[in-house]
Design a protein around this motif. Structure first.
Motif, PDB file in Angstrom:
ATOM      1  N   THR A 155       0.851  -1.182   0.000  1.00 34.51           N
ATOM      2  CA  THR A 155       0.000   0.000   0.000  1.00 34.51           C
ATOM      3  C   THR A 155       0.900   1.250   0.000  1.00 34.51           C
ATOM      4  OG1 THR A 155      -0.012   0.141   2.405  1.00 34.51           O
ATOM      5  CG2 THR A 155      -1.727  -1.233   1.385  1.00 34.51           C
ATOM      6  N   THR A 156       0.311   2.352  -0.340  1.00 35.70           N
ATOM      7  CA  THR A 156       1.057   3.614  -0.309  1.00 35.70           C
ATOM      8  C   THR A 156       1.563   3.892   1.108  1.00 35.70           C
ATOM      9  OG1 THR A 156      -0.330   4.433  -2.083  1.00 35.70           O
ATOM     10  CG2 THR A 156       0.913   6.076  -0.868  1.00 35.70           C
ATOM     11  N   GLU A 157       0.761   3.544   2.090  1.00 35.98           N
ATOM     12  CA  GLU A 157       1.173   3.735   3.490  1.00 35.98           C
ATOM     13  C   GLU A 157       2.415   2.897   3.800  1.00 35.98           C
ATOM     14  OE1 GLU A 157      -1.646   2.295   6.344  1.00 35.98           O
ATOM     15  OE2 GLU A 157      -0.713   3.356   8.010  1.00 35.98           O
ATOM     16  N   GLU A 158       2.434   1.655   3.318  1.00 39.63           N
ATOM     17  CA  GLU A 158       3.598   0.799   3.556  1.00 39.63           C
ATOM     18  C   GLU A 158       4.827   1.336   2.823  1.00 39.63           C
ATOM     19  OE1 GLU A 158       1.508  -3.588   4.271  1.00 39.63           O
ATOM     20  OE2 GLU A 158       1.660  -2.800   2.237  1.00 39.63           O
TER      21      GLU A 158
END
Ligand code: 5GP
Ligand code: ZN
Length: 118
Positions: free
Chosen positions: A49-52
């Motif tokens: 994910t973008t967060e990761e």
């Protein structure tokens, strides 16, 4: 799941946050060679994910500094990911290599990661 990074032995973990853990590579290319691995089983960087992906940057920066603070001979780094079998990936759980480099550790370091295809 039969995945070595999903079943990593706890003592091998040198650092972790909510999304990633860090280990020293079992077969290091250079001393300090580290792997940044999401807790979640995702095959490659492109499955994160973008967060990761964002969280990974902060952890890489932290360990770049930790490695250099502990070893003043480290004068550069290679950051690498093998995404897919055809790119050389052997453990199908995303991991990012942080490889410390030292002046003179090879005769001619020019090109760096371009050397993945000799
Ligand atoms: P890659 O998929 O990036 O081509 O290779 C997997 C990486 O995981 C290698 O750098 C290998 O040395 C590293 N590694 C770290 N710990 C282990 C382990 O316990 N077993 C295996 N097979 N590879 C490990
Ligand atoms: Zn896994």
């Amino acid at each position: 799941m039969n995945c070595i990074f999903c079943n990593i032995e706890e003592p091998r973990i040198i650092d972790q946050d909510a999304l990633f853990f860090v280990i020293r590579d079992g077969f290091p290319v250079t001393e300090g060679h580290s792997l940044f691995i999401p807790h979640r089983h995702a095959p490659t960087w492109f499955d994160l994910t973008t967060e990761e992906q964002t969280a990974l940057s902060a952890l890489l920066n932290k360990h770049k500094k930790l490695l250099q603070d502990a070893d003043s001979t480290i004068t550069g780094f290679n950051i690498g990911m093998n995404c897919g079998e055809d790119a050389g990936q052997t453990v199908m759980h995303c991991h990012v290599h942080l490889i410390p480099r030292r002046k003179g550790d090879m005769e001619d370091p020019k090109g760096g990661v371009r050397g993945v295809i000799p």
